[in-house]
Design an enzyme around this catalytic site. Structure first.
Site, PDB file in Angstrom:
ATOM      1  CB  SER A 298       1.145  -1.321   4.153  1.00 29.06           C
ATOM      2  OG  SER A 298       0.322  -0.269   3.783  1.00 29.06           O
ATOM      3  CG  ASP A 309       9.540  -3.986  -9.246  1.00 27.08           C
ATOM      4  OD1 ASP A 309      10.022  -4.969  -8.658  1.00 27.08           O
ATOM      5  OD2 ASP A 309       8.338  -3.889  -9.549  1.00 27.08           O
ATOM      6  CE  LYS A 323      -3.303  -2.526   3.986  1.00 22.73           C
ATOM      7  NZ  LYS A 323      -3.124  -1.332   3.142  1.00 22.73           N
TER       8      LYS A 323
END
Length: 524
Positions: A298, A309, A323
């Site tokens: 999460s 990223d 999740k």
């Protein structure tokens, strides 16, 4: 010696912690419209009223409604859930970051409230409560020799800020009763376990969940560690099941330069909301490592995904839980709540890291257990990724969606020849209870020792290892500790250190031989 089963949480697969995202209240008002959906709602209400008024026996219609809500949500996804009042209050307090009470860590030992540690600078510590004390009475209510429900026990110790509670305490070390009057105060529930220096230039911060105060705790630790010479940073998100999305975003903002995409969400109507880094962060440059494992979920994955990223740092460990769903919360008047999935979130490259859940909730949560069986936790080549879910970072690094964050540097499940059951045992609550009982017998033997003297004392003997083996053999079958002696002694020493010297002492011992930390320190 009787040990309650709740203190023996040993699992071959790790306990999964599910992240909790709480947003604004949903409007669930039923509109006056003539539709099939509305007719169905009316039908359900009429049925409940019919049962309540006419059924031949008395029926708890509230329980019927609760089961109905559970069944409805079970048809959606594993993270859309109904939370009953008792659980909701506990979760809300845990995520709030503090509570009002007397400030002690305790457990029930032989039907008595035994103090493991008073919280530093808390009301009990200031009043003179010590580790090993037993609370016999609170405002005249007997707390020993009876099996009080936990909510009743907590109610006796908690209360309004500034309110007073009279305690009768038995001090085992002095064999006497002592009366205390303690004013309840605000007790922090730390979500950052520790911030320390691994060496002269590398800092380490361990985050156990993302609660209301997590960003503030992280920031204060980061500033302190930078003053101590930190040029590199390790953020440990292992076993962090998530929490408030905003807290993870705020921490990412401290680590990323301005105008970098941190995360975006998309709802059923296709509405996209993007969140970018804005202010000047306190650690936008410098080497950065984020530790994750199969229980990092999460909000942990939002932070790790933003770092990965944006090519900001190195993700170390094992594939995270997976999740990628966002929940909003609707509260009911009875104190219960529904958390409903209202959107998906995506990492900056556009990947959803949500793992599949079409096989049902049971299989969904057992997926982590399957990772043991298919070898993924021991071999990076066993991680299943889909080329159809391949994405590229700005610097050209390949990352994958569809099931968690795949680390840049894989670290297998490695326990120095110890089996999984032993390591999970040593990380469980039973170790803390065992250590408390040993200290209860010989606390004076540690009195006045410096930390260095303590380590010499513990390393010079196998006494506690031998006693622990006997302790475990009485209550658990099939756990062989001899081949894991080094690991067992390390965790025993660490827990003794925690109860005698505090949280930092625990991590000073455990991190010294932590496989992931060693991997980070070895990277030039």
């Amino acid at each position: 010696m009787k040990i309650d089963s709740k203190y023996i949480p040993i699992y071959i697969s790790a306990i999964l912690a599910i992240g909790i995202f709480i947003g604004s209240l949903l409007d669930f008002t039923i509109q006056n419209q003539s539709s099939v959906a509305n007719n169905s709602k009316v039908k359900l209400n009429k049925l409940i009223d019919f049962i309540d008024n006419e059924y031949v026996d008395d029926v708890d219609t509230d329980s019927i409604i609760n089961r109905t809500v559970d069944n409805i949500l079970a048809q959606l996804d594993p993270h859309s859930v109904y939370v009953p009042p008792s659980e909701q209050a506990e979760v809300a307090e845990n995520m709030k970051g503090d509570f009002v009470g007397i400030g002690v860590r305790f457990y029930i030992y032989k039907d008595t409230v035994a103090i493991i540690q008073p919280i530093e600078n808390g009301p009990s510590a200031k009043a003179g409560i010590k580790a090993g004390d037993r609370i016999l009475y609170a405002n005249g209510t007997k707390l020993f020799g009876r099996k009080l429900p936990s909510d009743t026990l907590f109610a006796k110790l908690k209360g309004k800020e500034g309110s007073e509670v009279a305690l009768t305490v038995y001090r085992n070390s002095e064999k006497k009763k002592i009366e205390f009057k303690i004013k309840r105060g605000v007790i922090p529930l730390k979500s950052v376990d520790v911030g320390l220096m691994l060496n002269s230039s590398m800092a380490y911060i361990k985050i156990n969940r993302f609660a209301e105060t997590t960003y503030e705790e992280f920031k204060s630790n980061l500033i302190r560690l930078k003053k101590n010479g930190a040029k590199s940073l390790v953020i440990d998100l292992r076993d962090n099941g998530g929490g408030y999305m905003e807290q993870a975003i705020d921490i990412a903002d401290e680590l990323l330069a301005g105008k970098k995409l941190i995360v975006f969400t998309k709802n059923k109507r296709g509405r996209v909301e993007r969140t970018y880094s804005t202010r000047k962060g306190d650690f936008e440059t410098g080497r950065l490592f984020v530790l994750i494992n199969e229980n990092s979920a999460s909000a942990s994955e939002i932070l790790a995904g933003a770092i990965q990223d944006n090519d900001r740092g190195t993700i170390v460990g094992r594939r995270s839980f997976g999740k990628g769903l966002v929940q909003q919360e609707m509260d009911f008047d009875d104190g219960s709540a529904v958390r409903l999935t209202v959107a998906r979130y995506y990492t900056p490259t556009g990947r959803s890291i949500q793992k599949p859940y079409f096989k049902g909730e049971e299989q969904y949560f057992k997926e982590s257990e399957a990772r043991f069986k298919n070898g993924e936790l021991y071999n990076k080549d066993s991680i299943k990724v889909s080329d159809g879910l391949k994405f590229k970072t700005p610097k050209g690094k390949i990352v994958y969606g569809g099931g968690g964050i795949v680390p840049d540097v894989f670290v297998p499940l490695e326990f120095e020849n110890a089996d999984e059951a032993t390591v999970y045992l040593m990380e469980s609550g039973i170790v803390g209870n065992f250590v408390f009982e040993q200290l209860d017998k010989s606390r004076n033997g540690f009195k006045g020792l410096s930390f260095g003297q303590f380590l010499n004392k513990m390393n010079a003997t196998d006494e506690y290892f031998i006693v622990f083996k006997k302790f475990i053999s009485k209550h658990l079958k099939g756990i062989q500790l001899d081949k894991s002696k080094a690991v067992v002694k390390r965790y025993l020493n660490a827990e003794f250190a925690r109860q005698l010297y505090g949280e930092k002492a625990y991590y000073d011992i455990v991190l010294k031989d932590d496989v992931m930390v060693k991997k980070v320190l070895s990277k030039k």
